[in-house]
Write a protein that holds these residues in place. Structure first.
Motif, PDB file in Angstrom:
ATOM      1  N   VAL A  94       0.857  -1.187   0.000  1.00  0.00           N
ATOM      2  CA  VAL A  94       0.000   0.000   0.000  1.00  0.00           C
ATOM      3  C   VAL A  94       0.896   1.241   0.000  1.00  0.00           C
ATOM      4  O   VAL A  94       1.884   1.308   0.723  1.00  0.00           O
ATOM      5  CB  VAL A  94      -0.919  -0.008   1.237  1.00  0.00           C
ATOM      6  N   LEU A  95       0.551   2.200  -0.846  1.00  0.00           N
ATOM      7  CA  LEU A  95       1.357   3.416  -0.943  1.00  0.00           C
ATOM      8  C   LEU A  95       1.069   4.348   0.227  1.00  0.00           C
ATOM      9  O   LEU A  95      -0.063   4.422   0.695  1.00  0.00           O
ATOM     10  CB  LEU A  95       1.016   4.151  -2.242  1.00  0.00           C
ATOM     11  N   PRO A  96       2.081   5.067   0.680  1.00  0.00           N
ATOM     12  CA  PRO A  96       1.826   6.075   1.721  1.00  0.00           C
ATOM     13  C   PRO A  96       0.780   7.062   1.219  1.00  0.00           C
ATOM     14  O   PRO A  96       0.749   7.398   0.040  1.00  0.00           O
ATOM     15  CB  PRO A  96       3.182   6.770   1.885  1.00  0.00           C
ATOM     16  N   GLY A  97      -0.082   7.501   2.133  1.00  0.00           N
ATOM     17  CA  GLY A  97      -1.115   8.452   1.739  1.00  0.00           C
ATOM     18  C   GLY A  97      -2.415   7.791   1.332  1.00  0.00           C
ATOM     19  O   GLY A  97      -3.434   8.453   1.180  1.00  0.00           O
ATOM     20  N   THR A  98      -2.401   6.467   1.175  1.00  0.00           N
ATOM     21  CA  THR A  98      -3.629   5.769   0.795  1.00  0.00           C
ATOM     22  C   THR A  98      -4.606   5.784   1.970  1.00  0.00           C
ATOM     23  O   THR A  98      -4.211   5.718   3.131  1.00  0.00           O
ATOM     24  CB  THR A  98      -3.301   4.314   0.412  1.00  0.00           C
ATOM     25  N   ILE A  99      -5.897   5.845   1.631  1.00  0.00           N
ATOM     26  CA  ILE A  99      -6.930   5.747   2.654  1.00  0.00           C
ATOM     27  C   ILE A  99      -7.207   4.266   2.888  1.00  0.00           C
ATOM     28  O   ILE A  99      -7.513   3.535   1.937  1.00  0.00           O
ATOM     29  CB  ILE A  99      -8.217   6.452   2.174  1.00  0.00           C
ATOM     30  N   VAL A 100      -7.070   3.830   4.124  1.00  0.00           N
ATOM     31  CA  VAL A 100      -7.324   2.421   4.431  1.00  0.00           C
ATOM     32  C   VAL A 100      -8.284   2.328   5.603  1.00  0.00           C
ATOM     33  O   VAL A 100      -8.508   3.293   6.328  1.00  0.00           O
ATOM     34  CB  VAL A 100      -6.015   1.659   4.792  1.00  0.00           C
ATOM     35  N   GLY A 101      -8.862   1.131   5.780  1.00  0.00           N
ATOM     36  CA  GLY A 101      -9.755   0.909   6.903  1.00  0.00           C
ATOM     37  C   GLY A 101      -8.979   0.943   8.207  1.00  0.00           C
ATOM     38  O   GLY A 101      -7.861   0.427   8.288  1.00  0.00           O
ATOM     39  N   ARG A 159     -10.227  -1.916  -0.687  1.00  0.00           N
ATOM     40  CA  ARG A 159      -9.269  -0.844  -0.965  1.00  0.00           C
ATOM     41  C   ARG A 159      -9.185  -0.468  -2.438  1.00  0.00           C
ATOM     42  O   ARG A 159      -9.101   0.695  -2.783  1.00  0.00           O
ATOM     43  CB  ARG A 159      -7.893  -1.303  -0.482  1.00  0.00           C
ATOM     44  N   GLY A 160      -9.174  -1.434  -3.311  1.00  0.00           N
ATOM     45  CA  GLY A 160      -8.951  -1.136  -4.726  1.00  0.00           C
ATOM     46  C   GLY A 160      -7.488  -0.868  -4.981  1.00  0.00           C
ATOM     47  O   GLY A 160      -6.648  -1.023  -4.098  1.00  0.00           O
ATOM     48  N   ARG A 161      -7.175  -0.502  -6.233  1.00  0.00           N
ATOM     49  CA  ARG A 161      -5.780  -0.252  -6.565  1.00  0.00           C
ATOM     50  C   ARG A 161      -5.663   1.159  -7.112  1.00  0.00           C
ATOM     51  O   ARG A 161      -6.356   1.519  -8.052  1.00  0.00           O
ATOM     52  CB  ARG A 161      -5.300  -1.278  -7.601  1.00  0.00           C
ATOM     53  N   VAL A 209      -8.213   1.215 -10.034  1.00  0.00           N
ATOM     54  CA  VAL A 209      -9.152   0.094 -10.057  1.00  0.00           C
ATOM     55  C   VAL A 209      -9.996   0.178  -8.789  1.00  0.00           C
ATOM     56  O   VAL A 209      -9.468   0.166  -7.682  1.00  0.00           O
ATOM     57  CB  VAL A 209      -8.403  -1.245 -10.105  1.00  0.00           C
ATOM     58  N   ALA A 210     -11.315   0.286  -8.965  1.00  0.00           N
ATOM     59  CA  ALA A 210     -12.201   0.455  -7.818  1.00  0.00           C
ATOM     60  C   ALA A 210     -12.148  -0.773  -6.923  1.00  0.00           C
ATOM     61  O   ALA A 210     -11.945  -1.894  -7.391  1.00  0.00           O
ATOM     62  CB  ALA A 210     -13.623   0.695  -8.302  1.00  0.00           C
ATOM     63  N   GLY A 211     -12.321  -0.560  -5.627  1.00  0.00           N
ATOM     64  CA  GLY A 211     -12.358  -1.662  -4.692  1.00  0.00           C
ATOM     65  C   GLY A 211     -13.630  -2.478  -4.865  1.00  0.00           C
ATOM     66  O   GLY A 211     -14.605  -2.038  -5.480  1.00  0.00           O
ATOM     67  N   SER A 212     -13.612  -3.699  -4.344  1.00  0.00           N
ATOM     68  CA  SER A 212     -14.795  -4.562  -4.443  1.00  0.00           C
ATOM     69  C   SER A 212     -15.800  -4.198  -3.360  1.00  0.00           C
ATOM     70  O   SER A 212     -15.435  -3.649  -2.323  1.00  0.00           O
ATOM     71  CB  SER A 212     -14.390  -6.020  -4.269  1.00  0.00           C
TER      72      SER A 212
END
Lengths: 669, 406
Positions: free
Chosen positions: A203-210, A223-225, A250-253
């Protein structure tokens, strides 16, 4: 032949070229050949042999990528209604390379933008400066969610704002506000510690994660890509105007969960009603939790904890103090404080009161130390080792059989069973563990608690811990160690307390619902039950709704119980909920017991220094949609007063029955 | 052997009029007054220079994208004319004015110290209207002429050690004046010229061996021994530039950065190059119009283009070497040898620098690098060589040996 005289040599005296010159010329020629050979070989090596590698280096030199966020998958309920969805907002960004060249020109842009976005121009200048220092080529986000008015204005007057661009971003949105907030969880930018974690690999820094709940547990699906906007930069790191096709994200599922939106909403409403009722009756109730589960599959139909919060507050950063208030950390007892981030259904640790009695009964029956017909429990109190164990409210039920004991919730009966079981070792404890109490349920949520069913070994461990602490703090053992436990041997009294769900028992509503579900499916399957795995996740779906993966949470193990004994226990708790004199029978007044027989057990847990904790566990039968409901309201009073009416409201909603809140008056446990 | 051939051979400067009278067309072509292949090589390099600079310098001055190309074309044309004029000039006359030329060179180098303007941290050029005169470039040619004259005049003493020492001293004084500009690269070219002149003139082998040993010792002293003892004969950045090719680095703060980026540029050109040439266009390789122009060639035209340019240089150097052996007198041979040393050394060090096998020095790539002084000096030197060719041909013709064109 020669018509003219040959001219005189132009120079004199002439010096003739020495023959050695030929040799020296040859040496020079050889040197030239060698040098050109070296150059050509080196060129061959660089361009032909290592060309690819240098081409990659050249590309790495000039190409910079700015990740573009992917929309997270939605979380939908069992019928596909969105519980968490995305909202597109436009972030206002500044591309430093396209700002005016002059400082005055830039200031003018900052000031204009500040007016539109209601920010300070100095703040914008700071943000741009900071962003530019980090990466000269990348646009700097000034405001994430600027509101349609500002965006329209910026779009219309683009010429006045050179370098100001709008970038669509995805924001989490919660159409039902604080509903099921602890279970759904929330999202936030990944931090340093999380980046190092295995689950977030790549996961890249700055990504929004749960960060919590389902958002965290199923983050890899949701999350998606991220895509990438590529920039060509020069040696100074400034962006060059070059059109490079961006890599799309790529949208998350989507995640389909077992929650039923309708049931969840009415259950939360019902819990609030129960707490309000308790407060109206003068009880200091401020928290509560419920679990509604399909006993055959372990699917969680509704699960909630009060108080709750709207996860959208995590869109902006919290201060430490605010966060502590939300989690209840830093206060003396998490259970006491409002702490809306705590999911009391899975993380709450409570004694259960009499809702534990069916487990005690099954344990004693299975161990062969009790028969259903044996009558026990005469008197208001029994005395064991100079300690008195009494019925709640000093009631007298006389000597009763098991069915009656469960129906009226005779403490003296179960104290006696507890006393007897202690002589046979961990009879009750083993049954409790087998059914799922004091063990992780393996629910698909983070932060589940393990709980504790006390036994002799546990008592020893507590003693050790207390001794160690007192050794480490010899000056002030009470102050430093708090009061982990007084040093004592496991006593029969502790086993008697456990038999009625008191003492050191610590469990959660989810564990109790799992235990009852296990009993229910054993009861329905002629004694051949299985310990269900409570879970929320059902399916992972593509953004267009197509099924990608069915999530499977099979039962953990088989549980064989004597069907006759099960029949007796279920008869007892059915009578408790349906027959006159049953502890929760008044609560279910007017309920169609033929269509949906109720098997329910009240519980009133005593917690030192506090008002009793109201509990209710029930199973409402149905050929196709059976349901097990657990409700608890700390400091809510007797089980029949607060928790049981809430359970009835939840069952009403599930079966579409008219909703009636009837507070029971049973003062037994 | 025809009459006209003898006529042409003996008096090329009046050839045209003679030819018009009695020369055949075929004879005129075959007996051109200049070496055709050398001229072809020079023109080829000029075309390569214009093509490369056209794309490299397009973005330097957005308002006039052809500024650099126009100027370079003008330098090349003026230089070519100068070369052809010099070809008709009798180079042997220069032998007599060797000393005045040497003095003039020293004065011009000193004038740069006094009148010159600094560029990139060193004082190398005197600013005239339209033109910045870089004395060290013209000085190379003057040094070749002066040294050749000097050593040939004292040819009887060629086997004496003191003679060799004196000639070396003459070259060394000029080299030191350039090195303190500071322009270490050109100084090294001066030393290479001096050594080659001594070599071609026929100094005994043991003198050469001694010189080589002294040279190695000097390099060791300047770059290794003295810095180790804390004495820096060169400025630290100069030391780093001279040695950094031995330990490449991509750290932009370090001296090896340019070289590493140049290697990346050339390597990424692969077989046939990339016309967009991002590495040089986006400034990752600085000085890609002058010192690092070969990086631009390598990236833009790939191995094919780089090898073509090297072949053109090989062609030119082969012709100069050949003219050296044909020269009618020792002065001409030594003069050719000096020009050959100047070209070969510059090409090898400059291209070697771009591909990471030789030190970083401010040596231009003859005819390719943008810059009037360098282009003109190179073409003047080749003009002298053409003149030597012309005289040699005449002499050979006189002896009854025709000189094939190739």
């Amino acid at each position: 032949m020669i018509s003219r005289q040959a001219p005189r040599p132009p120079d004199s005296p002439r010096i003739f070229v020495p023959p050695a010159l030929a040799l020296r010329a040859a040496i020079l020629g050889a040197l030239a050949v060698v040098l050109f050979g070296v150059l050509l070989f080196r060129l061959w090596y660089l361009q032909i042999l290592s060309g690819n590698q240098y081409l990659q280096q050249a590309n790495a030199n000039r190409l910079r990528e700015v990740p573009t966020p992917a929309p997270r998958g939605e979380i939908v309920d069992r019928e596909g209604r969105a519980l968490v969805e995305n909202r597109v907002a436009n972030a206002v960004q500044i591309a430093p390379s396209e700002l005016p060249q002059t400082a005055a020109g830039r200031e003018q842009v900052y000031r204009g933008l500040a007016r539109v976005l209601h920010m300070r121009a100095g703040h914008i200048r700071e943000l741009v400066g900071k962003g530019y220092d980090e990466a000269h080529y990348a646009p700097v986000t000034i405001k994430t969610d600027a509101g349609p008015g500002a965006l329209t204005l910026l779009a219309e007057r683009q010429s006045e704002f050179p370098g100001v661009i709008q970038q669509p971003v995805w924001l989490r949105s919660y159409p039902f506000g604080d509903m099921a907030a602890q279970v759904l969880g929330y999202v936030g930018q990944i931090d340093e510690a999380e980046l190092a974690r295995r689950g977030f690999r790549g996961v890249l820094p700055g990504t929004i994660v749960g960060q919590a709940g389902l958002e965290y547990y199923y983050d890899s699906y949701l999350r998606g890509r991220p895509g990438a906007q590529k920039y060509e930069v020069n040696a100074a790191g400034e962006a060059e105007p070059a059109a490079i096709a961006p890599t799309p994200s790529v949208a998350g599922s989507n995640l389909k969960v077992s929650l039923s939106l309708g049931l969840q909403r009415s259950a939360e409403q019902a819990l609030l009603e129960g707490i309000d009722h308790a407060r109206a009756a003068g009880k200091p109730a401020s928290t509560g939790a419920f679990v509604a589960m399909d006993p055959l599959t372990g699917e969680l139909l509704a699960i909630g904890s009060y108080p709750s919060l709207n996860p959208s507050i995590f869109a902006k950063p919290r201060t430490k103090a605010e966060y502590k208030a939300l989690t209840g950390q830093g206060t003396s007892e998490a259970g006491e404080e409002p702490a809306p981030l705590t999911d009391r259904a899975t993380e709450g640790l409570y004694p259960t009161g009499s809702t534990f009695k069916p487990i005690t009964a099954m344990a004693a029956l299975e161990a062969g130390i009790l028969t259903p017909q044996e009558t026990l429990g005469a008197g208001t109190c029994i005395t064991v080792s100079a300690e008195k164990f009494c019925n709640a409210g000093k009631q007298e039920f006389g000597n009763v059989g098991l069915v009656e004991a469960l129906k009226v919730s005779s403490d003296t009966y179960f104290f006696t069973v507890g006393e007897r079981a202690n002589a046979y070792g961990d009879v009750i404890q083993n049954m409790a563990h087998k059914l799922g109490v004091g063990r992780p349920t393996e629910v698909d949520l983070p932060n589940e608690i393990e709980g504790e069913v006390p036994d002799a070994r546990w008592r020893q461990e507590m003693n050790h811990r207390q001794e160690r602490c007192e050794r480490e703090h010899p000056r002030d053992p009470k102050g430093k160690c708090g009061y982990v436990s007084e040093i004592k041997q496991w006593s029969v009294g502790e086993n008697m307390d456990l038999a009625v769900g008191q003492g050191a028992l610590q469990t959660s509503p989810l564990q109790m619902a799992t235990a009852y579900s296990t009993l229910v499916n054993a009861y329905l399957n002629n004694g051949n039950g299985w310990k269900v795995t409570p879970h929320l996740g059902l399916e992972v779906d593509a953004p267009n709704g197509a099924l990608l993966q069915r999530l499977s949470y099979p039962p953990q193990y088989k549980v064989h119980l004597n069907p006759y004994d099960l029949g007796v226990v279920f008869e007892g708790i059915h009578k408790a909920a349906s027959e006159a004199g049953g502890t929760s029978a008044p609560v279910w007044a007017g309920w169609n017991q033929e269509a949906h027989p109720v098997y329910g057990k009240t519980g009133t847990a005593e917690v030192a220094g506090k008002v009793e904790q109201s509990w209710y566990m029930c199973y409402v039968a149905d050929p196709t949609r059976p349901i097990v409901i657990a409700v608890t309201i700390p400091q809510g009073g007797f089980g029949a007063e607060a928790a049981a009416p809430v359970a009835r409201l939840i069952a009403s909603s599930w079966f579409g029955a008219p909703k009636r809140f009837i507070a029971g008056s049973s003062k037994t446990n | 052997m025809s009459v006209s051939a003898i006529n042409q051979g003996t008096a090329p400067s009046v050839m045209a009029s003679n030819e018009a009278v009695d020369g055949g067309v075929s004879a005129r072509v075959l007996r051109a007054p200049v070496d055709p292949l050398l001229t072809l090589g020079v023109i080829g390099l000029g075309v390569c220079s214009i093509m490369t600079l056209h794309s490299v310098t397009r973005g330097f001055i957005p308002s006039s994208p052809n500024y650099y190309v126009d100027r370079q074309a003008a330098y090349l044309i003026v230089g070519l004319i100068a070369m052809l004029v010099l070809a008709g000039f009798d180079y042997t006359l220069l032998r007599r004015i060797g000393r005045p030329l040497y003095v003039a060179m020293l004065i011009s180098l000193l004038a740069v110290r006094v009148l010159g303007h600094a560029s990139n941290g060193s004082q190398r050029a005197i600013q005239f209207p339209f033109f910045a005169f870089q004395a060290s470039e013209l000085g190379k040619v003057l040094l070749v002429v002066a040294l050749s004259g000097f050593i040939v005049d004292r040819f009887r003493r060629i086997r004496e050690r003191s003679n060799t020492a004196q000639v070396m001293l003459v070259g060394l004084v000029a080299a030191m004046l350039v090195i303190v500009q500071p322009d270490v690269g050109s100084g090294l070219v001066y030393l290479a010229i001096t050594f080659t002149v001594v070599f071609v003139a026929g100094v005994p082998g043991r003198h050469l061996a001694t010189l080589a040993a002294v040279g190695v010792a000097a390099v060791g002293l300047v770059l290794v021994a003295a810095p180790a003892m804390g004495v820096h004969l060169l400025k630290p950045y100069q030391e780093q530039r001279l040695t950094s090719f031995l330990h490449p680095s991509t750290d932009p703060q370090k001296q090896g950065y340019q070289q590493e980026e140049s290697k990346i540029a050339i390597g990424s050109g692969q077989k046939t190059g990339d016309v967009s040439a991002p590495q040089t266009t986006l400034d990752f390789v600085p000085e890609d119009d002058t010192d690092f122009v070969f990086a631009a060639v390598g990236e833009r035209y790939g191995f094919v283009g780089a090898a073509l340019v090297l072949s053109l240089y090989a062609l030119v150097i082969w012709r100069v070497l050949r003219i050296m052996t044909l020269a009618k007198d020792l002065f001409g041979a030594v003069l050719s040898g000096g020009v050959l040393a100047m070209l070969l050394f510059q090409v090898f060090i400059n291209v070697g620098m771009a591909i990471g096998i030789s030190p970083i020095t401010g040596i231009t790539l003859p005819l390719m690098s943008y810059g009037g002084s360098s282009v003109l000096a190179t073409l003047l030197a080749l003009g002298l060589v053409q003149s030597i060719y012309a005289r040699a041909r005449a002499t050979h013709a006189l002896k009854g040996r025709d000189l094939a064109v190739i």
